[in-house]
Design an enzyme around this catalytic site. Structure first.
Site, short mmCIF file in Angstrom:
data_model
loop_
_atom_site.label_atom_id
_atom_site.label_comp_id
_atom_site.label_asym_id
_atom_site.label_seq_id
_atom_site.Cartn_x
_atom_site.Cartn_y
_atom_site.Cartn_z
N GLU A 53 37.32 49.11 42.99
CA GLU A 53 36.73 49.17 40.88
C GLU A 53 37.01 47.49 40.30
OE1 GLU A 53 38.60 49.96 37.02
OE2 GLU A 53 38.87 47.71 38.56
N ASP A 54 37.33 47.02 40.81
CA ASP A 54 36.85 45.60 40.40
C ASP A 54 36.72 44.41 41.35
OD1 ASP A 54 36.72 44.05 38.16
OD2 ASP A 54 38.99 43.56 37.65
N HIS A 114 44.77 47.85 40.60
CA HIS A 114 43.59 48.38 39.79
C HIS A 114 42.73 47.04 39.45
CE1 HIS A 114 43.06 51.13 35.93
NE2 HIS A 114 41.74 50.55 36.73
N ILE A 116 41.84 43.02 39.14
CA ILE A 116 42.14 42.23 39.26
C ILE A 116 41.73 40.52 38.58
CG2 ILE A 116 42.67 42.55 41.53
CD1 ILE A 116 39.80 41.69 42.42
N ASN A 167 45.25 48.15 32.37
CA ASN A 167 44.03 48.67 33.16
C ASN A 167 43.67 47.41 33.95
OD1 ASN A 167 41.21 49.12 33.06
ND2 ASN A 167 41.59 50.90 32.70
N ASN A 223 40.17 48.78 27.91
CA ASN A 223 39.77 48.94 29.50
C ASN A 223 39.06 47.02 29.34
OD1 ASN A 223 38.61 49.14 32.20
ND2 ASN A 223 38.70 51.55 31.12
#
EC number: 3.1.1.2
Length: 354
Positions: A53-54, A114, A116, A167, A223
């Protein structure tokens, strides 16, 4: 008379629900399709099968991946496998993604990472900040990266009432950060209701050991977040409003909105090209496909590059786009020395040489 009033109220309620549903479809870009923009010299990264995701890359080329995110109602290719942090050395000729060991005492079984962010202290200590959702709750974990051992030493878990639905995060000190809340509520049903009604109650919070405060608010769904190379501006992606907000950072850590850049896509995580200051954006061209998963019609991917974001007319170009045949649900894109990494919400990750 009573029946007429009841029917009138029912009609108004149905009309309102219909209007909200149509508005939600527009916010999700539910009808949008994307035209492919291919890059040469790309391959899927082995070992990332259920999302990255990141991604955050250190100045020395070590890249960290947040993998295995799970959220209520969101598709997962590995629903029973805990998340983790992977690392890749982009200086290697054929870099591989390796999972970092985490110190004893940290609950790996419920690790659900999630957003970072990394921070390098004046003594060259590297801290990794991780948004974590253990059992779908909200914490921020601070680790010390120990490069020689390829491991993470857990230092601290942060919980706070002003961090109900975290988030993403951008570290600005060893225990200091800005974080986005993508919802006002933490309860899943209230989150859905909040999104449906388009309440614009989400925000950005500044955290330090001595002070925690809301520093920007009124977003549809805040976000991705990042900071300009000169540390003067904070960039915030509002995913359902299709906007990137540029905010000026003040000495007291408060933020003042400077401008808003409107785009035609759902903007997720933001990364900075260290060589140019350009903003790279992982995007979702069609949010409905992302949240209502259909393997026969998977979510597409899109990466944008924004040049001169502080100018009156920034230049926006599409770096990569795919209809889901290769990469589904791109959430982040990060670059280092002509090497591009693209992560996804719950699918694979891509490595490209530019």
């Amino acid at each position: 008379m009573g029946r007429l009033l009841a029917l009138s109220l029912l009609g108004i309620a149905l009309a309102l629900l219909g209007e909200r549903l149509l508005a939600l479809r527009n916010r999700l870009k539910a009808s949008r399709e994307v035209e492919s923009v291919d890059l040469p010299n790309c391959h899927l990264i082995k070992g990332i099968e259920a999302g990255a995701e990141d991604i955050d890359i250190l100045p020395n080329g070590l890249a960290f991946f947040s993998v295995g995110l799970k959220c209520p109602g969101l598709h997962s290719f590995a629903p029973d496998k805990p998340g983790g942090i992977l690392m890749m050395d982009l200086n290697e000729e054929n870099p591989r993604a390796l999972e970092l060991r985490v110190s004893r005492g940290f609950n790996l079984a419920s690790f659900n990472p999630h957003g970072i962010s990394t921070f390098i202290d004046s003594d060259d200590t590297v801290y990794l900040f991780v948004v974590n959702h253990p059992e779908f709750k909200n914490t921020v974990e601070i680790f010390k990266f120990e490069e020689e051992e390829n491991s993470l030493l857990h230092l601290k878990t942060i919980k706070h009432e002003l961090l109900p639905s975290v988030n993403d995060i951008i570290a600005v000190g060893p225990e200091h950060f800005y974080a986005t809340n993508d919802h006002y509520f933490s309860d899943p049903f209230l989150k859905y209701l909040e999104t449906y009604l388009n309440l614009h109650w989400t925000n950005v919070v500044y955290y330090s050991p001595n002070e925690v405060k809301v520093v920007a608010e009124g977003f549809d769904s805040a976000n991705g977040i990042n900071i300009s190379p000169d540390k003067k501006y904070i960039y915030v992606a509002d995913i359902l409003a299709h906007e990137i907000h540029v905010l000026e950072k003040h000495p007291n850590m408060n933020l003042t909105q400077l401008k808003v850049l409107k785009l035609d896509t759902l903007v997720d995580n933001l990364s900075i090209d260290p060589s140019s200051g350009d903003v790279l954006v992982g995007c979702h061209p069609n949010g409905q496909k992302l949240f209502v998963y259909d393997p026969k019609n998977p979510p597409s991917s899109e990466v944008l590059r924004i040049q001169n974001i502080l100018s009156e007319k920034p230049t926006v170009t599409t770096v990569y786009a795919n209809n889901g045949s290769v990469l589904q649900g791109s959430s982040v894109a990060s670059v280092y020395d002509k090497k591009l990494l693209i992560g996804t919400l719950y699918h694979r990750a891509l490595y490209c040489e530019l």
